[in-house]
Design a protein around this motif. Structure first.
Motif, PDB file in Angstrom:
ATOM      1  N   ILE A   1      20.690 -34.591   1.117  1.00  0.00           N
ATOM      2  CA  ILE A   1      19.851 -35.702   1.068  1.00  0.00           C
ATOM      3  C   ILE A   1      20.116 -36.769   1.920  1.00  0.00           C
ATOM      4  N   SER A   2      21.493 -36.849   2.371  1.00  0.00           N
ATOM      5  CA  SER A   2      21.549 -38.144   3.228  1.00  0.00           C
ATOM      6  C   SER A   2      21.034 -37.924   4.503  1.00  0.00           C
ATOM      7  N   ALA A   3      20.923 -36.562   5.076  1.00  0.00           N
ATOM      8  CA  ALA A   3      20.437 -36.235   6.132  1.00  0.00           C
ATOM      9  C   ALA A   3      18.686 -36.675   6.134  1.00  0.00           C
ATOM     10  N   LEU A   4      18.257 -36.454   4.863  1.00  0.00           N
ATOM     11  CA  LEU A   4      16.940 -36.541   4.540  1.00  0.00           C
ATOM     12  C   LEU A   4      16.561 -38.079   4.711  1.00  0.00           C
ATOM     13  N   ARG A   5      17.604 -38.826   4.041  1.00  0.00           N
ATOM     14  CA  ARG A   5      17.236 -40.256   3.990  1.00  0.00           C
ATOM     15  C   ARG A   5      17.286 -40.987   5.090  1.00  0.00           C
ATOM     16  N   GLU A   6      18.138 -40.371   6.152  1.00  0.00           N
ATOM     17  CA  GLU A   6      18.171 -40.733   7.555  1.00  0.00           C
ATOM     18  C   GLU A   6      17.149 -40.573   8.196  1.00  0.00           C
ATOM     19  N   TRP A   7      16.186 -39.275   8.171  1.00  0.00           N
ATOM     20  CA  TRP A   7      15.215 -38.952   8.910  1.00  0.00           C
ATOM     21  C   TRP A   7      14.197 -39.948   8.322  1.00  0.00           C
ATOM     22  N   MET A   8      14.201 -40.081   7.179  1.00  0.00           N
ATOM     23  CA  MET A   8      12.653 -40.947   6.462  1.00  0.00           C
ATOM     24  C   MET A   8      13.056 -42.235   7.020  1.00  0.00           C
ATOM     25  N   ALA A   9      14.213 -42.713   7.297  1.00  0.00           N
ATOM     26  CA  ALA A   9      14.338 -44.139   7.679  1.00  0.00           C
ATOM     27  C   ALA A   9      13.828 -44.248   9.166  1.00  0.00           C
ATOM     28  N   GLU A  10      14.103 -43.059   9.758  1.00  0.00           N
ATOM     29  CA  GLU A  10      13.730 -43.201  11.177  1.00  0.00           C
ATOM     30  C   GLU A  10      12.120 -43.278  11.238  1.00  0.00           C
ATOM     31  N   VAL A  11      11.376 -42.638  10.245  1.00  0.00           N
ATOM     32  CA  VAL A  11      10.009 -42.806  10.517  1.00  0.00           C
ATOM     33  C   VAL A  11       9.461 -43.823   9.595  1.00  0.00           C
ATOM     34  N   GLY A  12      10.330 -44.672   9.059  1.00  0.00           N
ATOM     35  CA  GLY A  12       9.639 -45.922   8.343  1.00  0.00           C
ATOM     36  C   GLY A  12       9.257 -45.442   6.820  1.00  0.00           C
ATOM     37  N   MET A  13       9.718 -44.532   6.373  1.00  0.00           N
ATOM     38  CA  MET A  13       9.325 -44.138   4.816  1.00  0.00           C
ATOM     39  C   MET A  13      10.649 -43.726   4.131  1.00  0.00           C
ATOM     40  N   ARG A  14      11.598 -44.706   4.346  1.00  0.00           N
ATOM     41  CA  ARG A  14      12.994 -44.752   3.364  1.00  0.00           C
ATOM     42  C   ARG A  14      12.561 -45.024   2.063  1.00  0.00           C
ATOM     43  N   ALA A  15      12.075 -45.734   1.513  1.00  0.00           N
ATOM     44  CA  ALA A  15      11.622 -45.999   0.273  1.00  0.00           C
ATOM     45  C   ALA A  15      11.004 -45.033  -0.567  1.00  0.00           C
ATOM     46  N   THR A  16      10.471 -43.906   0.152  1.00  0.00           N
ATOM     47  CA  THR A  16       9.877 -42.693  -0.325  1.00  0.00           C
ATOM     48  C   THR A  16      11.183 -42.033  -1.144  1.00  0.00           C
ATOM     49  N   VAL A  17      12.399 -41.951  -0.941  1.00  0.00           N
ATOM     50  CA  VAL A  17      13.542 -41.099  -1.220  1.00  0.00           C
ATOM     51  C   VAL A  17      14.488 -42.191  -1.883  1.00  0.00           C
ATOM     52  N   LYS A  18      14.094 -43.268  -2.458  1.00  0.00           N
ATOM     53  CA  LYS A  18      15.033 -44.205  -3.106  1.00  0.00           C
ATOM     54  C   LYS A  18      15.601 -43.610  -4.584  1.00  0.00           C
ATOM     55  N   VAL A  19      16.805 -44.042  -4.976  1.00  0.00           N
ATOM     56  CA  VAL A  19      17.111 -43.584  -5.838  1.00  0.00           C
ATOM     57  C   VAL A  19      16.410 -43.319  -7.267  1.00  0.00           C
ATOM     58  N   ALA A  20      16.481 -42.166  -7.633  1.00  0.00           N
ATOM     59  CA  ALA A  20      15.447 -42.112  -8.865  1.00  0.00           C
ATOM     60  C   ALA A  20      16.690 -42.123 -10.374  1.00  0.00           C
ATOM     61  N   PHE A  21      16.195 -42.227 -11.454  1.00  0.00           N
ATOM     62  CA  PHE A  21      16.948 -41.923 -12.640  1.00  0.00           C
ATOM     63  C   PHE A  21      17.661 -40.629 -12.750  1.00  0.00           C
ATOM     64  N   ILE A  22      17.102 -39.632 -12.246  1.00  0.00           N
ATOM     65  CA  ILE A  22      17.812 -38.131 -12.394  1.00  0.00           C
ATOM     66  C   ILE A  22      18.963 -38.289 -11.537  1.00  0.00           C
ATOM     67  N   GLY A  23      18.853 -39.037 -10.574  1.00  0.00           N
ATOM     68  CA  GLY A  23      20.025 -39.163  -9.541  1.00  0.00           C
ATOM     69  C   GLY A  23      20.964 -40.065 -10.114  1.00  0.00           C
TER      70      GLY A  23
ATOM     71  N   LEU B   1      15.804 -31.485  -5.242  1.00  0.00           N
ATOM     72  CA  LEU B   1      14.299 -31.122  -5.190  1.00  0.00           C
ATOM     73  C   LEU B   1      13.368 -32.363  -5.407  1.00  0.00           C
ATOM     74  N   TYR B   2      13.506 -33.229  -6.592  1.00  0.00           N
ATOM     75  CA  TYR B   2      12.984 -34.407  -6.637  1.00  0.00           C
ATOM     76  C   TYR B   2      12.744 -35.337  -5.393  1.00  0.00           C
ATOM     77  N   TYR B   3      13.709 -35.431  -4.685  1.00  0.00           N
ATOM     78  CA  TYR B   3      13.669 -36.079  -3.241  1.00  0.00           C
ATOM     79  C   TYR B   3      13.043 -35.498  -2.285  1.00  0.00           C
ATOM     80  N   LEU B   4      13.102 -33.936  -2.301  1.00  0.00           N
ATOM     81  CA  LEU B   4      12.389 -33.302  -1.236  1.00  0.00           C
ATOM     82  C   LEU B   4      10.962 -33.412  -1.469  1.00  0.00           C
ATOM     83  N   HIS B   5      10.372 -33.164  -2.867  1.00  0.00           N
ATOM     84  CA  HIS B   5       9.049 -33.165  -3.319  1.00  0.00           C
ATOM     85  C   HIS B   5       8.539 -34.757  -2.731  1.00  0.00           C
ATOM     86  N   ALA B   6       9.493 -35.896  -3.041  1.00  0.00           N
ATOM     87  CA  ALA B   6       8.817 -37.276  -2.557  1.00  0.00           C
ATOM     88  C   ALA B   6       8.638 -37.222  -1.227  1.00  0.00           C
TER      89      ALA B   6
END
Length: 202
Positions: A109-131, A178-183
């Protein structure tokens, strides 16, 4: 670079890790309870630095980088200690697999967030209640396991409760992953428009 109060708390949390490792292995009466207190203190600073950063508007790029690193170090180091001290048998296999799932998810998930930040979509994988629920369950399970890691006969039942809670935390870990991956999936597939990088804006 000026370091603000929340970042000092994060640095303090990192500094507590070698203290916890040392206390975990030192052969003095109550070392397990002391190690659990050190771990809890680190967990409290995790909540406190985020609260102060939001309440006092004391955010920084360095703090945003360091905070998740400190969190993952805290969990990973504690899991390594518990797996290493666990006796052989099926229970040890369950513990090792659960620890591998939790650490593997954190890295992924850290790698996913890093990549999403690179493409300007960091907010897509923000922390959710399940996290957040997963984090609370991990902390409770790890505190119980640290306190009872010597597994005296009178405390064995409580130790098994800690193992069960850690397995539940492992399930929540997979669920939240899986929630973050789906987002993030539309961006991973290339369906979402690429935006300017938001790196360092957390």
């Amino acid at each position: 670079m000026r370091i603000n109060l929340p970042t000092w708390l994060t640095l303090f949390r990192v500094a507590l890790l070698p203290v916890m490792v040392l206390v975990f292995y030192l052969p003095f009466h109550g070392h397990n309870i002391t190690a659990a207190i050190v771990f809890l203190l680190a967990a409290v600073t995790d909540w406190l630095d985020g609260f102060l950063a939001r309440r006092m508007n004391l955010t920084s790029a360095f703090g945003a980088f360091l905070d998740p690193v400190a969190d993952k170090l805290m969990v990973a180091v504690t899991l390594f200690l518990l797996v290493e001290s666990h006796p052989e048998g099926w229970s040890s296999i369950v513990m090792a697999v659960t620890a591998a799932v939790i650490v593997g998810r954190e890295i992924s998930i850290s790698a996913l967030r890093e990549w999403m930040a690179e493409v300007g979509m960091r907010a897509t994988v923000k922390v959710a209640f399940i996290g957040k629920l997963k984090t609370v369950m991990q902390i409770v399970a790890l505190v119980v396991l640290i306190v009872q890691h010597e597994k005296e006969a009178t405390a064995l039942r409580l130790y098994h409760i800690g193992e069960g809670l850690l397995v539940i935390a492992g399930v929540l870990t997979i669920w939240s992953g899986l929630y973050y991956l789906h987002a993030a999936w539309p961006s991973l597939r290339g369906d979402a428009p690429r935006q300017p990088s938001a790196r360092g804006d957390d």
